[in-house]
Scaffold this motif. Structure first.
Motif, PDB file in Angstrom:
ATOM      1  N   UNK A  87      -1.032  -1.071  -8.795  1.00  0.00           N
ATOM      2  CA  UNK A  87      -2.048  -0.234  -8.144  1.00  0.00           C
ATOM      3  C   UNK A  87      -2.702  -0.929  -6.964  1.00  0.00           C
ATOM      4  N   UNK A  88      -2.414  -2.201  -6.784  1.00  0.00           N
ATOM      5  CA  UNK A  88      -3.138  -2.989  -5.794  1.00  0.00           C
ATOM      6  C   UNK A  88      -2.427  -3.035  -4.447  1.00  0.00           C
ATOM      7  N   UNK A  89      -2.135  -1.843  -3.929  1.00  0.00           N
ATOM      8  CA  UNK A  89      -1.634  -1.701  -2.558  1.00  0.00           C
ATOM      9  C   UNK A  89      -2.488  -0.639  -1.879  1.00  0.00           C
ATOM     10  N   UNK A  90      -2.695  -0.756  -0.571  1.00  0.00           N
ATOM     11  CA  UNK A  90      -3.515   0.264   0.107  1.00  0.00           C
ATOM     12  C   UNK A  90      -2.873   1.645   0.048  1.00  0.00           C
ATOM     13  N   UNK A  91      -1.535   1.687   0.093  1.00  0.00           N
ATOM     14  CA  UNK A  91      -0.848   2.978   0.014  1.00  0.00           C
ATOM     15  C   UNK A  91      -1.132   3.672  -1.312  1.00  0.00           C
ATOM     16  N   UNK A  92      -1.077   2.896  -2.421  1.00  0.00           N
ATOM     17  CA  UNK A  92      -1.349   3.476  -3.732  1.00  0.00           C
ATOM     18  C   UNK A  92      -2.797   3.937  -3.832  1.00  0.00           C
ATOM     19  N   UNK A  93      -3.722   3.152  -3.267  1.00  0.00           N
ATOM     20  CA  UNK A  93      -5.142   3.512  -3.325  1.00  0.00           C
ATOM     21  C   UNK A  93      -5.412   4.807  -2.577  1.00  0.00           C
ATOM     22  N   UNK A  94      -4.807   4.941  -1.406  1.00  0.00           N
ATOM     23  CA  UNK A  94      -5.006   6.161  -0.604  1.00  0.00           C
ATOM     24  C   UNK A  94      -4.355   7.358  -1.288  1.00  0.00           C
ATOM     25  N   UNK A  95      -3.124   7.176  -1.766  1.00  0.00           N
ATOM     26  CA  UNK A  95      -2.394   8.286  -2.398  1.00  0.00           C
ATOM     27  C   UNK A  95      -3.094   8.790  -3.645  1.00  0.00           C
ATOM     28  N   UNK A  96      -3.814   7.912  -4.338  1.00  0.00           N
ATOM     29  CA  UNK A  96      -4.473   8.311  -5.592  1.00  0.00           C
ATOM     30  C   UNK A  96      -5.593   9.311  -5.356  1.00  0.00           C
ATOM     31  N   UNK A  97      -6.147   9.339  -4.170  1.00  0.00           N
ATOM     32  CA  UNK A  97      -7.287  10.212  -3.893  1.00  0.00           C
ATOM     33  C   UNK A  97      -6.791  11.527  -3.294  1.00  0.00           C
ATOM     34  N   UNK A  98      -6.166  12.306  -4.159  1.00  0.00           N
ATOM     35  CA  UNK A  98      -5.429  13.502  -3.726  1.00  0.00           C
ATOM     36  C   UNK A  98      -6.185  14.801  -3.977  1.00  0.00           C
ATOM     37  N   UNK A  99      -7.490  14.708  -4.234  1.00  0.00           N
ATOM     38  CA  UNK A  99      -8.286  15.913  -4.398  1.00  0.00           C
ATOM     39  C   UNK A  99      -8.444  16.667  -3.092  1.00  0.00           C
ATOM     40  N   UNK A 100      -9.087  17.815  -3.174  1.00  0.00           N
ATOM     41  CA  UNK A 100      -9.215  18.705  -2.016  1.00  0.00           C
ATOM     42  C   UNK A 100      -9.787  17.992  -0.801  1.00  0.00           C
ATOM     43  N   UNK A 101     -10.780  17.133  -0.991  1.00  0.00           N
ATOM     44  CA  UNK A 101     -11.430  16.472   0.142  1.00  0.00           C
ATOM     45  C   UNK A 101     -11.096  14.991   0.220  1.00  0.00           C
TER      46      UNK A 101
END
Length: 468
Positions: free
Chosen positions: A427-441
């Protein structure tokens, strides 16, 4: 004794003093309201036909003369002279020069009070759309940049401290949301401003212009003002307009401030096009983001003119007072400021280039992935308050070793807390961190693309209003 202005003075025994004339005469830029005054004069001429003051033939002659004066004013062939106290005096003089006594008939049934209120309101309703057009151009520039950086990973900040990785497009679009609300505020303002002051005359209404609802429609209003005193004495529509322009200024200033930061050598996220930057007279190496700096400075003017109008309004009796002439100075200052600032900001944003590699390299500085560890623990049934403590201890461990979270081994993790297993490292990659926040906003690329799609639809709706 006629006054220097020509519209009053019959009851006076002497001409006004030069000091009074100098103080009373409208500033030169107030005469920009001539097109609106001529437009409303044509509507009033038709009202005078309904009142029996003008014949249909006379009205035709007057309307043709008004159109001719409008064209001549636009070409610079007619202009005010020192004896013209204001735009109304100026245009009556020009009309009487062309039509003789017929030109003087047009004053029946109206006052400079309702004329002044109407001229500025018409002007602001037109200029509101012009401001929106310029703001939409800036929005288009932001959207274009965002479309190119949906997958660009960037540091996100709170308190100007590293917080969490985000899509750079998401950061840009945060500004676009504020500007979209500004345009919606302008549209909402226009709905409330769509009532005509004409027919109010000085304050009591007109005994001649008895159908202001008809002239209102002719001028593009929804109808006349309900109360004649309110029609000539209210300026809350000007104050509200100035609030919208001040809010635009504040939002522009916040974008400008971020450009300062992004463009600094310490951050170096963006490079400004040479056509939208300046240099130094003594330091040859300098490349300064002056557009952003000037925009930040001009925002103070937009705030100041709003404050000025509110102060002018707060202590005057509710009817027409000459204090209300301050509304034009404030409105014109706001409009002129935005007319300069918005195209410059648009060009700067549209042409700046973004260093994707540098953004990504900075995206994890300052332990911005720490929240991913706490979230990972929370999903495994550990209360978030406890997960927060464990992650804080992990950050202290990294600081003591001088390493980052992604540099840790399974043994390092276990040494801090046995519930931290090697699985967390995925989980400790910036890509994974960004992708995890997949809600509407959220900042995940798919969410950001949806945000762009919805914003483009909003801009289309606003563009339709601005072009109406």
């Amino acid at each position: 004794m006629k006054s220097a202005g020509g519209l009053w003075g019959a009851r006076f025994s002497k001409a006004p003093s030069q000091a009074l004339v100098d103080l009373s005469r409208a500033p030169a830029n107030y005469f920009r309201l001539a097109p609106e005054d001529l437009q409303s004069s044509a509507a009033h001429a038709r009202e005078l036909v309904r009142a029996g003051i003008l014949t249909a033939e006379e009205c035709t002659i007057v309307e043709a003369a008004l159109a001719d004066v409008a064209a001549a004013f636009a070409r610079g062939e007619v202009a005010p002279i020192p004896a013209d106290e204001d735009v109304h005096t100026f245009l009556e003089r020009v009309l009487k020069d062309r039509l003789g006594p017929l030109g003087g008939k047009l004053r029946a049934g109206r006052s400079r009070n309702d004329q002044a209120a109407n001229d500025l309101k018409l002007h602001l309703r037109t200029k509101a759309r012009a401001v929106a057009v310029d703001l939409l151009a800036l929005q288009d520039a932001i959207v274009a940049q965002a479309e190119g950086h949906v997958d660009t990973i960037a540091p996100g900040f709170t308190h100007l401290q590293p917080a969490q990785p985000v899509s750079f497009a998401h950061q840009l679009l945060a500004h676009a949301q504020g500007f979209a609300r500004d345009i919606d505020r302008m549209m909402d303002w226009d709905r409330r401003a769509a009532l005509s002051p004409l027919g109010a005359a000085a304050l009591a209404g007109s005994a001649i212009a008895l159908h202001p609802e008809l002239s209102a429609v002719e001028l593009g209003y929804d109808g006349p003002c309900e109360n004649s005193i309110d029609a000539v004495g209210a300026r809350d529509h000007v104050a509200e307009f100035l609030f919208v322009t001040a809010m635009i200024g504040v939002n522009l200033s916040r974008l400008a401030e971020e450009v300062f930061i992004w463009n600094s050598k310490q951050f170096a996220w963006v490079d400004l096009d040479d056509g939208y930057a300046t240099g130094s007279s003594i330091m040859p190496q300098k490349k300064n983001p002056d557009i952003a700096e000037l925009t930040r400075g001009r925002a103070s003017r937009l705030i100041a003119v709003l404050q000025g109008v509110l102060i002018a309004l707060k202590g005057i009796p509710f009817a027409y007072n000459r204090d209300l002439a301050e509304d034009k100075w404030a409105a014109f200052e706001a409009l002129d400021t935005l007319e300069l600032v918005l195209p410059a900001m648009t060009g700067m944003i549209a042409t700046m280039t973004v260093d994707r590699d540098r953004l990504k390299a900075q995206a994890t500085l300052g332990f911005t992935l720490a929240t991913e560890v706490a979230d990972w623990l929370s999903r495994r049934g550990i209360p978030f308050s406890e997960a927060h403590e464990i992650t804080g201890a992990l950050v202290r461990h990294c600081e003591a070793r001088g390493c980052g979270l992604s540099d840790l081994s399974a043994a390092d993790l276990a040494a801090v807390d046995p519930r931290l297993t090697a699985d967390v490292l995925t989980r400790l990659t910036p890509e994974a961190a960004v992708a995890a926040r997949s809600g509407h906003n959220g900042t995940a690329p798919a969410s950001v693309r949806g945000q762009i799609e919805r914003l483009v639809a909003t801009l289309a709706r606003q563009r339709a209003w601005a072009s109406a």
